[in-house]
Design a protein around this motif. Structure first.
Motif, short mmCIF file in Angstrom:
data_model
loop_
_atom_site.label_atom_id
_atom_site.label_comp_id
_atom_site.label_asym_id
_atom_site.label_seq_id
_atom_site.Cartn_x
_atom_site.Cartn_y
_atom_site.Cartn_z
N ALA A 126 0.84 -1.20 0.00
CA ALA A 126 0.00 0.00 0.00
C ALA A 126 0.88 1.25 0.00
CB ALA A 126 -0.92 -0.01 1.21
N ALA A 127 1.97 1.23 0.80
CA ALA A 127 2.87 2.39 0.85
C ALA A 127 3.43 2.66 -0.54
CB ALA A 127 4.00 2.12 1.85
N GLU A 128 3.83 1.57 -1.20
CA GLU A 128 4.40 1.71 -2.55
C GLU A 128 3.38 2.32 -3.51
OE1 GLU A 128 5.90 -1.88 -4.84
OE2 GLU A 128 7.18 -1.73 -3.05
N GLN A 129 2.17 1.80 -3.45
CA GLN A 129 1.16 2.28 -4.39
C GLN A 129 0.76 3.73 -4.14
OE1 GLN A 129 -2.92 0.38 -5.34
NE2 GLN A 129 -1.32 -0.92 -6.13
N LEU A 130 0.79 4.13 -2.88
CA LEU A 130 0.37 5.50 -2.56
C LEU A 130 1.54 6.48 -2.53
CD1 LEU A 130 -2.12 4.60 0.30
CD2 LEU A 130 -2.73 5.48 -1.94
N HIS A 131 2.74 5.96 -2.85
CA HIS A 131 3.96 6.78 -2.79
C HIS A 131 4.15 7.39 -1.40
CE1 HIS A 131 4.09 6.14 -7.04
NE2 HIS A 131 2.90 6.68 -7.18
N LEU A 132 3.94 6.57 -0.38
CA LEU A 132 4.18 7.01 1.00
C LEU A 132 5.26 6.11 1.59
CD1 LEU A 132 0.47 7.27 2.25
CD2 LEU A 132 1.98 9.17 1.65
N THR A 133 5.84 6.54 2.72
CA THR A 133 6.80 5.65 3.37
C THR A 133 6.01 4.68 4.23
OG1 THR A 133 7.01 7.04 5.31
CG2 THR A 133 8.52 7.49 3.49
N GLN A 134 6.64 3.55 4.52
CA GLN A 134 5.98 2.53 5.37
C GLN A 134 5.64 3.10 6.77
OE1 GLN A 134 6.39 -1.29 4.85
NE2 GLN A 134 5.26 -1.62 6.73
N PRO A 135 6.58 3.88 7.42
CA PRO A 135 6.23 4.44 8.73
C PRO A 135 5.00 5.36 8.66
CG PRO A 135 8.59 4.62 8.37
CD PRO A 135 8.01 4.10 7.10
N THR A 136 4.87 6.13 7.58
CA THR A 136 3.70 7.01 7.45
C THR A 136 2.43 6.17 7.43
OG1 THR A 136 5.03 8.49 6.12
CG2 THR A 136 2.66 8.86 6.03
N VAL A 137 2.47 5.09 6.66
CA VAL A 137 1.29 4.22 6.58
C VAL A 137 0.97 3.64 7.95
CG1 VAL A 137 0.50 1.99 5.65
CG2 VAL A 137 1.53 3.68 4.13
N SER A 138 2.02 3.19 8.67
CA SER A 138 1.78 2.59 9.99
C SER A 138 1.19 3.61 10.96
CB SER A 138 3.08 2.05 10.58
OG SER A 138 3.63 1.13 9.71
#
Ligand code: PGA
Length: 309
Positions: free
Chosen positions: A28-40
């Protein structure tokens, strides 16, 4: 309720819906161009606001809890309502303003942006959103109703969609010019079994078309290399690392310059087509309808010479 609304943001809901669709925080982070910590962080906040767990983690995959599933239903309804609101505004503004969301498979990047460019020159007030990703991701976006129109060449057979062909998509076997089969004519398909194939990743439409052909022709191929983009495959082919099957759209310049050559193998080119696809029953906005009409006429004419089999 008021408390919930004060803490939940649209951004969190969008991240949540993407995780639910792709099954992992990383994807999901990859698809939304976000970092993994932001997603968490976003998901921790959302979970805190709801007050109950939304996910079950099993290894790297995540599954929705019952509460998560109820939340997803609510989000889908909410996004559907907002989408209809957006469309109502666009329709009031007419074709001269508004948003157009297109999602297109990677291989269509050799023509779709140019058609969009020509369309925008005619309607400069329109805001364009173009997502370019492989077939599997396009199908995910289609099932989540994320865009107005989709461009791909291997439409799914099991969805309630409207599919319109607009161009041929010849797929050809390519090799470096010094390859031993270069220049030989009428080669049987069995020669492919001796070659090292450069393959696109799983989930790619290009790979799917090749696999279908190989299964029908009863040929087994060997591959020591999988690459995630047409450009990488092209460069590896030029570098003599193997042969590949790509849409001719992807190699127009390289065929012209002689950096790659087409191998003359029975059964090729594969006569695939480019399709524009939309969800059946989804009303098109005025802008999306104008683009569809443009694509089926002007877009088709722009690339007709290339589409010749
Ligand atoms: P791909 O799709 O870019 O995922 O390979 C191309 C296609 O649909 O043929």
């Amino acid at each position: 309720m008021e408390d919930l609304l004060r803490h939940i943001t649209f951004r969190q809901l969008r991240v949540f819906a993407t995780i639910a669709r792709v099954g992992s925080f990383t994807a999901a982070a990859e698809q939304l161009h976000l970092t993994q910590p932001t997603v968490s962080v976003q998901m921790r906040r959302l979970t805190d606001a709801v007050g109950m767990p939304l996910f079950e983690h099993v290894g790297k995959r995540v599954f929705l809890t019952d509460v998560g599933r109820v939340l997803l239903e609510a989000i889908n309804e909410l996004f559907g309502t907002i989408g209809r609101f957006e469309m109502a505004i666009d329709n009031i503004q007419g074709v001269h303003q508004g948003n157009l969301r297109i999602a297109a498979v990677t291989t269509s990047e050799y023509f779709a942006p140019r058609i969009l460019g020509a369309f925008r020159r005619r309607y400069p007030g329109i805001k364009l959103f173009l997502q370019v990703t492989n077939r599997e991701n396009i199908i995910d976006r289609l099932s989540a109703n994320e865009d107005d129109l989709y461009i791909l060449s291997q439409p799914p057979g099991d969805m309630d969609i409207v599919v319109e062909p607009f161009l041929n998509n010849p797929m050809v076997v390519l090799a470096a010019p010094q390859h031993e089969l270069a220049g030989r004519v009428g080669l049987p398909v069995s020669v492919l079994a001796q070659e090292n194939f450069l393959l696109r990743e799983q989930g790619s439409g290009t790979r799917m078309a090749l696999n279908r052909f190989l299964a029908l022709s009863n040929v087994q191929i060997v591959s020591h290399m999988e690459l995630g983009s047409n450009e990488a495959i092209k460069q590896a082919t030029i570098g003599g690392l193997g042969v590949c099957v790509l849409s001719r759209y992807a190699v127009v310049n390289e065929l012209r310059s002689g950096e790659v050559v087409m191998l003359d193998i029975t059964g090729f080119p594969l006569l695939e087509k480019w399709y524009v696809v939309r969800l059946a029953g989804k009303p098109l906005s005025v802008v999306a309808q104008a683009f569809l009409t443009f694509l089926l006429k002007e877009g088709k004419e722009m690339f007709a010479p290339l589409a010749k089999a």
